[in-house]
Design a protein around this motif. Structure first.
Motif: not given
Length: 484
Positions: A153-157
């Motif tokens: 669940a990567p919480a960055f872009a």
């Protein structure tokens, strides 16, 4: 007064050198989003990518004959990309901005401080040839690209990449078969008016012609060629005296030089042979290759009295140099038919030799490969004993697109550094454990590949790479690996 204003307007519409500022569109930011809807537990990331910014492209257009479009407007911007959104909705790409220039235009990079040319970007000698002078910024990737087996669940872009802004020079060089050159007021404009449909300004004072004129001359056998009337040159033209530097560029591309000499010597009573020698010296001083260019010597104003001796001496000088000689009169038309026939035959022969020697190629792909190579360049410079400065479009793009307020994003940046081979490049340059590495306005601590236990596969092959250049395959493969 009305006629003079019209002539001045024609002269003002000719522009053969322009400096313009170009910038591609900024890339849109990627989106950090998770799928959230009823009956779909753990929907996962669904942030869309930002759109790429539009590029500024220069294209050769055979319908144009001047750079007048860039005389008053100097700043050109392409459209930016839009941001990505949730539900895997990607941002739209910005539209490219197409700048049309005449065939024969040279595009150069300029120094931002001095505005002096640094290097050639392209030489657009064929219709539809083009070069990207300001690539658009890359769109940031949404968080759907950063899912791994351990990062579910990567919480960055990524942020969008700002486009680069810089100055370029556009220099137009006429694409003519033959060029009429010589001292001012020797009759070049009168000759081109006689042998073609061109109607240049003709008067009995020096520097009547202030802009080059083109005309199509046709011989009796049907052969034709494009002839350019270049404004008069004087001694020191190769050093910028008179209008020399402004118009010597238009002689460079011509296959044949028609060297016009005034047999009367003009108002100053100059010697015809000395004029002939002086102009040839200026051509050679400007570009040594011009001294070897095929040349026909044209002695003008033979209809006037007391010119026979000057014509005889000039003929001897021309034939001693192995050049054809024609005595003509632009006023009466005497000798011009023979001159046009000889020029048409010579141009036809030169065209055939050129076609056999090297076929015309569209170098658009070559210009693009050169641009991409410059984009991948990586420079490593020691600023202090334990401080290194790293610069280059590709590595700087990684830093710019990182959200520095997000710990996950910063950690991922360090992972990208490892995969790109940056640490190995620093090690080869001489960096040691604990050194400070600066990229743009950020500072990092160099830990060394061995201390982190990286695999040998992460380093590029230095047998084939220079220390100041990052491996192209590593950079290109970085984004593909992340997408997977």
């Amino acid at each position: 007064m009305e006629a003079q204003s019209k002539e001045a307007h024609v002269e003002n519409t000719f522009t053969d050198l322009s400096h313009i500022n170009v910038r591609g569109g900024d890339g849109g930011a990627g989106c950090m989003s998770f799928r959230r809807e009823a009956f779909v537990p753990r929907g996962g990331p669904d942030g869309g990518d930002g759109g790429h910014g539009g590029s500024v492209i220069v294209e050769a257009d055979p319908q144009l004959s001047s750079l007048i479009d860039y005389r008053y407007k100097h700043h050109f911007r392409a459209e930016r990309g839009t941001h990505g959104q949730g539900a895997r909705r990607h941002g739209s790409d910005g539209s490219d901005l197409l700048l049309r220039v005449p065939v024969g235009t040279v595009v150069r990079e300029l120094d931002p401080q001095t505005q002096e040319p640094l290097y050639d970007l392209a030489d657009l000698t064929q219709p539809a040839e083009r070069i990207v002078v300001a690539p658009g910024g890359a769109g940031g990737r949404g968080n759907i690209h950063f899912v791994t087996s351990v990062r579910r669940a990567p919480a960055f872009a990524e942020k969008g990449e700002p486009a680069r802004e810089h100055w370029i020079e556009l220099e137009m060089k006429l694409m003519a078969d033959a060029a009429l050159v010589g001292m001012p007021s020797v009759g070049k404009s009168s000759i081109i008016a006689r042998i073609s449909a061109a109607r240049p300004k003709v008067a009995d004072y020096p520097f009547t012609t202030l802009v080059p004129n083109l005309g199509v001359a046709r011989a009796a056998d049907g052969q034709s060629f494009v002839c350019a009337d270049v404004p008069g040159l004087i001694e020191g033209a190769s050093e910028g005296r008179g209008l020399g530097h402004q118009f010597l560029r238009h002689i460079e591309r011509t296959a044949l030089i028609l060297h016009v000499v005034d047999l009367t010597g003009g108002y100053e009573g100059r010697d015809a042979v000395e004029d002939y020698r002086a102009i040839n010296e200026e051509l050679a001083a400007y570009a040594s290759e011009l001294a070897l260019r095929p040349q026909i010597v044209v002695a003008n104003k033979r209809d006037l009295p007391d010119t026979a001796d000057a014509a005889h001496c000039l003929r001897e000088a021309a034939e001693a140099d192995g050049r054809a000689f024609f005595a003509v009169s632009a006023a009466t038309g005497e000798g011009l038919d023979a001159l046009v026939s000889a020029c048409a035959s010579e141009v036809s022969r030169l065209r055939a030799d050129l076609a056999q020697g090297a076929p015309e190629l569209d170098l658009t792909s070559t210009w693009e490969r050169d641009r991409q190579r410059r984009e991948r360049r990586l420079d490593v410079v020691r600023e202090e004993r334990h401080v290194w400065r790293v610069s280059g479009p590709a590595i700087e793009r990684m830093v710019i697109q990182t959200d520095w307020e997000n710990d996950e994003a910063v950690s991922y940046l360090q992972h990208r550094f490892e995969r790109s081979g940056l640490d190995a490049v620093l090690a080869k340059a001489g960096a040691t454990n604990g050194d400070e590495v600066r990229i743009l306005g950020f500072a990092f601590t160099y830990e060394g590949a061995d201390e982190r236990g990286d695999s040998e596969d992460a380093a590029p092959d230095f047998d084939e790479l220079a220390v100041d250049e990052l491996a192209a395959d590593e950079l290109a493969g970085d984004e593909e690996g992340d997408a997977q």
